[in-house]
Scaffold this motif. Sequence first.
Motif, PDB file in Angstrom:
ATOM      1  N   VAL A 137      -0.973 -15.227 -29.519  1.00 45.05           N
ATOM      2  CA  VAL A 137      -1.594 -16.452 -29.020  1.00 45.05           C
ATOM      3  C   VAL A 137      -2.533 -17.034 -30.075  1.00 45.05           C
ATOM      4  O   VAL A 137      -2.577 -18.254 -30.288  1.00 45.05           O
ATOM      5  CB  VAL A 137      -2.351 -16.170 -27.701  1.00 45.05           C
ATOM      6  CG1 VAL A 137      -3.263 -17.345 -27.337  1.00 45.05           C
ATOM      7  CG2 VAL A 137      -1.366 -15.913 -26.570  1.00 45.05           C
ATOM      8  N   MET A 138      -3.267 -16.169 -30.778  1.00 49.26           N
ATOM      9  CA  MET A 138      -4.147 -16.649 -31.852  1.00 49.26           C
ATOM     10  C   MET A 138      -3.345 -17.205 -33.013  1.00 49.26           C
ATOM     11  O   MET A 138      -3.768 -18.169 -33.672  1.00 49.26           O
ATOM     12  CB  MET A 138      -5.053 -15.509 -32.321  1.00 49.26           C
ATOM     13  CG  MET A 138      -6.045 -15.021 -31.271  1.00 49.26           C
ATOM     14  SD  MET A 138      -7.164 -16.319 -30.707  1.00 49.26           S
ATOM     15  CE  MET A 138      -8.067 -16.654 -32.219  1.00 49.26           C
ATOM     16  N   TRP A 139      -2.178 -16.625 -33.295  1.00 51.52           N
ATOM     17  CA  TRP A 139      -1.357 -17.079 -34.407  1.00 51.52           C
ATOM     18  C   TRP A 139      -0.645 -18.391 -34.106  1.00 51.52           C
ATOM     19  O   TRP A 139      -0.592 -19.295 -34.946  1.00 51.52           O
ATOM     20  CB  TRP A 139      -0.323 -16.019 -34.772  1.00 51.52           C
ATOM     21  CG  TRP A 139      -0.894 -14.821 -35.466  1.00 51.52           C
ATOM     22  CD1 TRP A 139      -2.189 -14.592 -35.824  1.00 51.52           C
ATOM     23  CD2 TRP A 139      -0.161 -13.658 -35.886  1.00 51.52           C
ATOM     24  NE1 TRP A 139      -2.330 -13.379 -36.435  1.00 51.52           N
ATOM     25  CE2 TRP A 139      -1.101 -12.778 -36.492  1.00 51.52           C
ATOM     26  CE3 TRP A 139       1.166 -13.259 -35.813  1.00 51.52           C
ATOM     27  CZ2 TRP A 139      -0.730 -11.541 -37.020  1.00 51.52           C
ATOM     28  CZ3 TRP A 139       1.539 -12.029 -36.327  1.00 51.52           C
ATOM     29  CH2 TRP A 139       0.599 -11.178 -36.935  1.00 51.52           C
ATOM     30  N   PHE A 140      -0.045 -18.487 -32.919  1.00 54.34           N
ATOM     31  CA  PHE A 140       0.849 -19.611 -32.610  1.00 54.34           C
ATOM     32  C   PHE A 140       0.246 -20.624 -31.637  1.00 54.34           C
ATOM     33  O   PHE A 140       0.919 -21.587 -31.279  1.00 54.34           O
ATOM     34  CB  PHE A 140       2.174 -19.083 -32.032  1.00 54.34           C
ATOM     35  CG  PHE A 140       2.973 -18.268 -33.004  1.00 54.34           C
ATOM     36  CD1 PHE A 140       3.771 -18.875 -33.954  1.00 54.34           C
ATOM     37  CD2 PHE A 140       2.923 -16.878 -32.971  1.00 54.34           C
ATOM     38  CE1 PHE A 140       4.515 -18.117 -34.851  1.00 54.34           C
ATOM     39  CE2 PHE A 140       3.655 -16.110 -33.865  1.00 54.34           C
ATOM     40  CZ  PHE A 140       4.452 -16.735 -34.817  1.00 54.34           C
ATOM     41  N   LYS A 147       4.170 -17.809 -26.375  1.00 51.16           N
ATOM     42  CA  LYS A 147       4.891 -17.048 -25.346  1.00 51.16           C
ATOM     43  C   LYS A 147       6.309 -16.747 -25.811  1.00 51.16           C
ATOM     44  O   LYS A 147       6.836 -15.644 -25.581  1.00 51.16           O
ATOM     45  CB  LYS A 147       4.920 -17.830 -24.036  1.00 51.16           C
ATOM     46  CG  LYS A 147       3.613 -18.507 -23.657  1.00 51.16           C
ATOM     47  CD  LYS A 147       2.412 -17.590 -23.710  1.00 51.16           C
ATOM     48  CE  LYS A 147       1.113 -18.311 -23.382  1.00 51.16           C
ATOM     49  NZ  LYS A 147       0.636 -19.237 -24.409  1.00 51.16           N
ATOM     50  N   ALA A 148       6.936 -17.723 -26.485  1.00 51.22           N
ATOM     51  CA  ALA A 148       8.267 -17.483 -27.031  1.00 51.22           C
ATOM     52  C   ALA A 148       8.234 -16.382 -28.096  1.00 51.22           C
ATOM     53  O   ALA A 148       9.164 -15.566 -28.190  1.00 51.22           O
ATOM     54  CB  ALA A 148       8.832 -18.779 -27.624  1.00 51.22           C
ATOM     55  N   ALA A 149       7.154 -16.333 -28.882  1.00 52.96           N
ATOM     56  CA  ALA A 149       7.038 -15.286 -29.903  1.00 52.96           C
ATOM     57  C   ALA A 149       6.921 -13.907 -29.257  1.00 52.96           C
ATOM     58  O   ALA A 149       7.519 -12.931 -29.734  1.00 52.96           O
ATOM     59  CB  ALA A 149       5.817 -15.566 -30.782  1.00 52.96           C
ATOM     60  N   VAL A 150       6.184 -13.802 -28.161  1.00 53.55           N
ATOM     61  CA  VAL A 150       6.088 -12.531 -27.439  1.00 53.55           C
ATOM     62  C   VAL A 150       7.457 -12.111 -26.916  1.00 53.55           C
ATOM     63  O   VAL A 150       7.857 -10.946 -27.008  1.00 53.55           O
ATOM     64  CB  VAL A 150       5.074 -12.647 -26.286  1.00 53.55           C
ATOM     65  CG1 VAL A 150       5.111 -11.394 -25.410  1.00 53.55           C
ATOM     66  CG2 VAL A 150       3.674 -12.858 -26.827  1.00 53.55           C
ATOM     67  N   VAL A 151       8.195 -13.065 -26.381  1.00 50.75           N
ATOM     68  CA  VAL A 151       9.533 -12.772 -25.851  1.00 50.75           C
ATOM     69  C   VAL A 151      10.465 -12.306 -26.967  1.00 50.75           C
ATOM     70  O   VAL A 151      11.259 -11.374 -26.780  1.00 50.75           O
ATOM     71  CB  VAL A 151      10.100 -14.012 -25.133  1.00 50.75           C
ATOM     72  CG1 VAL A 151      11.555 -13.772 -24.726  1.00 50.75           C
ATOM     73  CG2 VAL A 151       9.256 -14.345 -23.918  1.00 50.75           C
ATOM     74  N   VAL A 152      10.380 -12.940 -28.128  1.00 48.94           N
ATOM     75  CA  VAL A 152      11.209 -12.525 -29.268  1.00 48.94           C
ATOM     76  C   VAL A 152      10.981 -11.047 -29.589  1.00 48.94           C
ATOM     77  O   VAL A 152      11.931 -10.273 -29.783  1.00 48.94           O
ATOM     78  CB  VAL A 152      10.914 -13.405 -30.506  1.00 48.94           C
ATOM     79  CG1 VAL A 152      11.553 -12.796 -31.753  1.00 48.94           C
ATOM     80  CG2 VAL A 152      11.454 -14.812 -30.289  1.00 48.94           C
ATOM     81  N   VAL A 153       9.729 -10.643 -29.645  1.00 46.31           N
ATOM     82  CA  VAL A 153       9.404  -9.249 -29.953  1.00 46.31           C
ATOM     83  C   VAL A 153       9.940  -8.312 -28.868  1.00 46.31           C
ATOM     84  O   VAL A 153      10.463  -7.232 -29.153  1.00 46.31           O
ATOM     85  CB  VAL A 153       7.884  -9.073 -30.122  1.00 46.31           C
ATOM     86  CG1 VAL A 153       7.526  -7.605 -30.310  1.00 46.31           C
ATOM     87  CG2 VAL A 153       7.390  -9.890 -31.313  1.00 46.31           C
ATOM     88  N   MET A 154       9.859  -8.731 -27.605  1.00 43.47           N
ATOM     89  CA  MET A 154      10.259  -7.856 -26.510  1.00 43.47           C
ATOM     90  C   MET A 154      11.770  -7.672 -26.422  1.00 43.47           C
ATOM     91  O   MET A 154      12.261  -6.587 -26.102  1.00 43.47           O
ATOM     92  CB  MET A 154       9.719  -8.397 -25.185  1.00 43.47           C
ATOM     93  CG  MET A 154       8.214  -8.271 -25.039  1.00 43.47           C
ATOM     94  SD  MET A 154       7.656  -8.548 -23.353  1.00 43.47           S
ATOM     95  CE  MET A 154       8.357  -7.126 -22.512  1.00 43.47           C
ATOM     96  N   PHE A 221      -1.300 -14.761 -19.416  1.00 40.85           N
ATOM     97  CA  PHE A 221      -2.592 -14.253 -18.949  1.00 40.85           C
ATOM     98  C   PHE A 221      -3.623 -14.256 -20.076  1.00 40.85           C
ATOM     99  O   PHE A 221      -4.822 -14.180 -19.813  1.00 40.85           O
ATOM    100  CB  PHE A 221      -2.435 -12.830 -18.415  1.00 40.85           C
ATOM    101  CG  PHE A 221      -1.898 -12.760 -17.016  1.00 40.85           C
ATOM    102  CD1 PHE A 221      -2.745 -12.545 -15.941  1.00 40.85           C
ATOM    103  CD2 PHE A 221      -0.549 -12.914 -16.763  1.00 40.85           C
ATOM    104  CE1 PHE A 221      -2.260 -12.480 -14.651  1.00 40.85           C
ATOM    105  CE2 PHE A 221      -0.050 -12.848 -15.477  1.00 40.85           C
ATOM    106  CZ  PHE A 221      -0.904 -12.638 -14.416  1.00 40.85           C
ATOM    107  N   PHE A 222      -3.174 -14.324 -21.334  1.00 41.28           N
ATOM    108  CA  PHE A 222      -4.079 -14.194 -22.475  1.00 41.28           C
ATOM    109  C   PHE A 222      -4.311 -15.519 -23.184  1.00 41.28           C
ATOM    110  O   PHE A 222      -4.815 -15.549 -24.297  1.00 41.28           O
ATOM    111  CB  PHE A 222      -3.516 -13.175 -23.467  1.00 41.28           C
ATOM    112  CG  PHE A 222      -3.365 -11.806 -22.888  1.00 41.28           C
ATOM    113  CD1 PHE A 222      -4.422 -10.922 -22.850  1.00 41.28           C
ATOM    114  CD2 PHE A 222      -2.151 -11.407 -22.344  1.00 41.28           C
ATOM    115  CE1 PHE A 222      -4.283  -9.666 -22.308  1.00 41.28           C
ATOM    116  CE2 PHE A 222      -2.001 -10.144 -21.795  1.00 41.28           C
ATOM    117  CZ  PHE A 222      -3.070  -9.269 -21.769  1.00 41.28           C
ATOM    118  N   GLY A 223      -3.948 -16.607 -22.545  1.00 44.01           N
ATOM    119  CA  GLY A 223      -4.192 -17.907 -23.138  1.00 44.01           C
ATOM    120  C   GLY A 223      -3.036 -18.839 -22.872  1.00 44.01           C
ATOM    121  O   GLY A 223      -1.902 -18.536 -23.225  1.00 44.01           O
ATOM    122  N   SER A 224      -3.317 -19.956 -22.221  1.00 41.78           N
ATOM    123  CA  SER A 224      -2.256 -20.881 -21.846  1.00 41.78           C
ATOM    124  C   SER A 224      -2.876 -22.229 -21.550  1.00 41.78           C
ATOM    125  O   SER A 224      -4.048 -22.317 -21.163  1.00 41.78           O
ATOM    126  CB  SER A 224      -1.506 -20.353 -20.614  1.00 41.78           C
ATOM    127  OG  SER A 224      -0.529 -21.282 -20.181  1.00 41.78           O
TER     128      SER A 224
END
Length: 281
Positions: A137-140, A147-154, A221-224
């Motif tokens: 969230v801090m990066w993007f 959120k898309a970056a988190v999904v990519v990692v998962m 939950f961590f920034g939106s």
Amino acid sequence: MGWLLGAVAAWLIGWQINSRLARRPLSRATAFAGPVIFGLTVILIWECLVRGLDISPVLLPPPSQIIQTFGASLPLLWRDFVQTVVKGALTGYVLGCSAAVLLAVAIDRFPFLKRGLLPVGSFMAALPIIGLAPILVMWFGFDWQSKAAVVVVMVFFPMLVNTVEGLSDTGAMQRDLMRTYAAGYWKTLFKLRLPAAMPFIFNGLKIATTLALIGAIVAEFFGSPTKGMGFRISISVGQLAMDLVWAEIVVAAIAGSAFYGAIALLEKTLTFWHPSQRGRM
């Protein structure tokens, strides 16, 4: 007392109907009716128990209240759905799965990459989302890109492992036959190995559907921005608006089931030749 008797009656009626359906020959209608009847029975029992035991709506709202809130909040739920599912989850799903398939082909083409990249992928899969999401969230930024970056990692590692395993599933006799036809690596890949790997690839795609939705919701939950399913759940819990929380959960359940069902239907269409698809309804 009447509500509690209603719960018992709903359980008995649902049990009797499903017992009769189980004795009938399996068909599309019976396969569909069983889960529907079971779900309706659970909802009726839930409604009766909440009313009969006078449970506070803050702890557990009745389904009738959730349905009423759902209908009254459709524009809000739709905005949250687009933000979380369409922009965050679906974009990350496509990017993560595509990157995993391309890397799996590279690993298959150059085996030395397997020793270096698979441990890195395993390390990424072991990263806790509650620690990773704030960093991304801090990066993007606070919008759907993080959120898309988190999904990519998962979704990346499950898709990578399944694709690598699928590409190695062909037998030596099949590969020897392609060599007798003077087929090079790429022709063998597209004519033999990728089609044979399709069941493994679709297995990874189905696993990734649930991971994508969970990752996008938790990351919010961590920034939106002031929309999104995870954001709405977090805010509504603080306001004790549990009926809206359950309405968001219903949207997530419907979206996840539809997403998984679409991938399963595509799998059945493209891999109809595979033994795992034979005899399925």
